[in-house]
Every structure is written in C-alpha cells, then in structure tokens.
Design an enzyme around this catalytic site. Structure first.
Site, PDB file in Angstrom:
ATOM      1  N   LYS A  70       0.685  -1.342   0.141  1.00 40.21           N
ATOM      2  CA  LYS A  70       0.329   0.329   0.006  1.00 40.21           C
ATOM      3  C   LYS A  70       0.828   1.285  -0.421  1.00 40.21           C
ATOM      4  O   LYS A  70       2.010   1.016  -0.141  1.00 40.21           O
ATOM      5  CB  LYS A  70      -0.589   0.084   1.124  1.00 40.21           C
ATOM      6  CG  LYS A  70      -1.696  -0.869   1.498  1.00 40.21           C
ATOM      7  CD  LYS A  70      -3.195  -1.077  -0.045  1.00 40.21           C
ATOM      8  CE  LYS A  70      -3.900  -2.188  -0.126  1.00 40.21           C
ATOM      9  NZ  LYS A  70      -4.059  -3.970  -0.425  1.00 40.21           N
TER      10      LYS A  70
HETATM   11  C1  PLP Z   1      -9.753  -2.573  -1.203  1.00 38.66           C
HETATM   12  C2  PLP Z   1      -9.328  -3.005   0.037  1.00 38.66           C
HETATM   13  N1  PLP Z   1     -10.050  -3.415   0.970  1.00 38.66           N
HETATM   14  C3  PLP Z   1      -9.417  -4.328   1.918  1.00 38.66           C
HETATM   15  C4  PLP Z   1      -8.223  -4.468   2.225  1.00 38.66           C
HETATM   16  C5  PLP Z   1      -7.892  -5.415   3.293  1.00 38.66           C
HETATM   17  O1  PLP Z   1      -6.364  -5.078   3.897  1.00 38.66           O
HETATM   18  P1  PLP Z   1      -5.612  -5.846   4.339  1.00 38.66           P
HETATM   19  O2  PLP Z   1      -4.916  -6.837   3.467  1.00 38.66           O
HETATM   20  O3  PLP Z   1      -4.322  -4.927   5.051  1.00 38.66           O
HETATM   21  O4  PLP Z   1      -6.139  -6.605   5.764  1.00 38.66           O
HETATM   22  C6  PLP Z   1      -7.239  -4.885   0.982  1.00 38.66           C
HETATM   23  C7  PLP Z   1      -6.435  -4.866   1.412  1.00 38.66           C
HETATM   24  O5  PLP Z   1      -5.309  -5.472  -0.380  1.00 38.66           O
HETATM   25  C8  PLP Z   1      -7.468  -4.171  -0.211  1.00 38.66           C
HETATM   26  O6  PLP Z   1      -7.221  -4.236  -1.458  1.00 38.66           O
END
Ligand code: PLP
Length: 382
Positions: free
Chosen positions: A182
């Site tokens: 990210k």
């Molecule tokens: C659009 C979106 N929502 C939620 C998430 C979830 O985040 P995490 O991987 O930190 O749990 C991601 C992660 O890739 C994402 O791209």
C-alpha cells in the site's frame, strides 16, 4: 532479462533502525509507538483520533461492528473490489447488496446506490478504487437524506482527496490498510477513523477483546487489578514493532507520493500514443495513485490476459484489480448477483490490468515497462 516486479518495498537504514530500536526496547506489542503512529496518522488526516489495528480487514470489520451493523442489516457496496470489503459484511452477519460502478472511474455509482436502498439498508460502503476518490459529495447527500451511514474502504486511499475533503476526514468512518504494497505500508496493518465518538469508544474496546485496559495501560502501576471485559471483541491491535516501521514510512510518504506521480506522468505520456489502451480517468480532486490500471479497449479477459502474459515474458509483473466478487464461486451463492447483472464491473474486471507503480521503481525500470507495453501491443496487432 531484468525483472520489474509488480511491487517492491522502499526502505532504508531509517526503517531498519526504527524496527531495531523497537525490538531492543523490549516493548513488542501495542505501546508507545502505536500511540505515536495513531497521532501522526490522525494529524495527516485532519486531526481527531485514529485507531491503529492489525490489518485493513480488521479496520473494516471493527468499523461495521462498532456501528452495530449485523444480522438483518444491509450494506450497499461494489463487486469490483478486494474480497475483504464484502467478506467483513458477511462475517458480521449482514447482507452485502452489490451495485455497479461508474464506467469511467470504476467507483461506486451513486445512482445505483439510490436504486438499491431498502428498509434494511444501514450503510453505504464506498471503495476508492486504486486511490481514485468516489463521488463522496453525492454519496453523503444520499446517506443524509435516507438516514444511512457513509463508510469507506480507504485501503487504497491514504492521501486521497475527495470532492468532500480528505478521505478519512469525511463521512462516518474510513478503514485504511497498510498491507505491504500500500502507499503507506508496514507489512500488515490498518487504521480506523470513526466520526461518532461513541462508535469510536466501542471500536477502541472491541479492538482488544472488549477489555477496558490494554497491556500498555496495565503498565501504569495498577497492573491487572480491576480489568473488565465490557463487550465481546476482536484481537485486532497493532504491534509496536509494526508501528515502528509505519512511523519510518510516514517520514517518507511525501517523497513516495511524489515518485508515484512522476511514474504516472510517464505512463500517461506513453499511453497517449497507444490507441489500443484506455488510460485511467482523472478525478477533479486528489488521486493517491495506489494503482495505475489501463483498460484494453477491445476484446475481453482473454485479450487482457494475453497482454499480461506478453508483459510477463518481457519481465514485467502486472496484476488485476479486480475480478468482480459476484463471479467468485465461494461468494456467488451469498451475493445474489448473477453473471451479467453488474455489466460495468464485469467489463472493467475483464479489461483492466495494473502496471507496476511503486516508489522503488527506478527510471530505467519505468522505461522497461513502457517499452515492453509498446512491444506487446505491436505483437497483439499482428
Ligand atoms: C480494497 C481493499 N480493501 C481491503 C483490503 C484489506 O486490507 P488488509 O490486507 O490490510 O487486510 C485490501 C487489501 O489489499 C484492499 O485492497
């Protein structure tokens, strides 16, 4: 042949020193570094409070639970997103009502939201796809008029500015992700912003088992005396080891954002001469440029996949954001959206592909991507 990976983290001695210092401090779980990380993130998002958590998925789930969303409720969101957006709605026992996106932006269509609102709708969960802001002004007007919560999955949107203001400072709640690739990354981590102080207080408790005193607070001399479990919760706290990395990355954020913009400018210039591709659209306000995802103009998923394969043969790592969730075999039975019911999401999901876009990319790697793209498209024309 040199490989240009889809993602590579950018870090230096500062990150190594920060994590080493956290390690040496002996305080590995949530402690002073998490508090500092929360403070600095909140400052960047316009003040107030922010809750650091273990992942973006946890931030999303906590956001729903803290608002009391559960069985009998409906949340309106999109299929063109990462699985976590919809997974958490299902996990809290609510129904995910999927609507289509707008053709140009790939973001939730406010008119489709309006048409999907029913007596059980509690919230709109908007996803700023690739860091491109949703139409928050229209969504907020809709939410206010219909008594709904406006929440956003801001996993791609740290530093995104919507037509209503900075993401994280608008609406009723925002969930950010600091997953390894990210824009602001610390391996695994997330952040939750909630506008309502009562929901925020609930989220703070639920983040760590509903316990009224966390490990850091228990260090204040009273020890375990008097701790209580005031509600059922989750295990979603961020560790100081992780926050240490996040703090060092925060110091680099402006430079990393600038580098992303410079790479985007080069890709834009290259795409201006490639009529087989449709470049990403431009919002009027700030794009965080988490992703750069052009679309193949003609053809479908097979053509797009062939192009990704041709790029891979030239050492370029690409990705797809996203295969729409209503087409996933394990989710389809719970989503009630047959193939063909979300045509714009399906078309974008079949035609878009994401090029490498990360601040660790060197200029010659960016040129390698551009040359590979031009060559792969020439080959495709033949
Ligand atoms: C659009 C979106 N929502 C939620 C998430 C979830 O985040 P995490 O991987 O930190 O749990 C991601 C992660 O890739 C994402 O791209």
């Amino acid at each position: 042949m040199r490989v240009v990976p889809f993602h590579r983290p950018l870090f230096g001695e500062e990150e190594i020193a920060a994590v080493t210092a956290a390690l040496r401090s002996g305080w590995w779980t949530s402690g002073p570094r998490v508090l500092e990380f929360e403070r600095r993130c909140a400052d960047r998002l316009g003040g107030g409070e922010a809750l650091a958590v273990a992942s973006g998925t946890d931030a999303l789930e906590l956001m729903l639970r803290a608002q009391g969303i559960g069985p009998g409720d409906e949340v309106i969101t999109v299929a063109l997103t990462f699985v976590a957006t919809v997974e958490v709605i299902l996990r809290v026992g609510a129904r995910a009502v999927l609507v289509d996106v707008e053709e140009a932006s790939g973001c939730i269509d406010p008119d489709a939201v309006a048409a999907a609102i029913g007596p059980r709708t509690r919230a709109i969960l908007a996803v700023h796809l690739g860091g491109r802001p949703c139409r928050m002004r229209d969504l907020e007007a809709l939410a206010r008029a219909r008594g709904l919560l406006l929440l956003d999955d801001a996993a791609h949107a740290f530093e995104t500015v919507s037509d209503l203001g900075k993401v994280g400072a608008v609406g009723d709640g925002s969930a950010f992700s600091f997953y390894a690739n990210k824009n602001l990354a610390c391996g695994e981590g997330g952040l939750l912003r909630l506008a309502d102080p009562e929901a925020r207080a609930r989220a703070r408790l639920m983040r760590l088992h509903g316990m009224d005193r966390d490990a850091h607070a228990r260090g204040d001399g009273r020890g375990y005396r008097g701790y209580d479990i005031v509600m059922p919760g989750m295990k979603a706290n961020m560790a100081d080891l992780v926050a240490a990395l996040g703090l060092a990355q925060l110091d680099r954020l402006d430079a990393m954002t600038e580098r992303r913009r410079a790479i985007v400018a080069r890709y834009d210039q290259a795409l201006a001469g490639l009529e087989q591709l449709e470049p990403p659209d431009r919002p009027a306000t700030g794009h965080a440029w988490h992703l750069y995802a052009p679309r193949v103009r003609a053809g479908g998923a097979d053509d797009r996949d062939a192009l990704i394969d041709a790029l891979a043969r030239r050492g370029i790592g690409c990705s797809v954001h996203y295969r729409p969730l209503h087409l996933m075999t394990g989710l389809a039975p719970r989503l009630d959206r047959p193939v063909g019911s979300l045509p714009r999401s399906e078309s974008i999901g079949a035609r878009s592909f994401s090029l490498p876009l990360h601040p660790a990319l060197a200029d010659d790697e960016v040129e390698q991507v551009v040359e590979a793209l031009e060559a792969a498209l020439r080959e495709r024309r033949r």
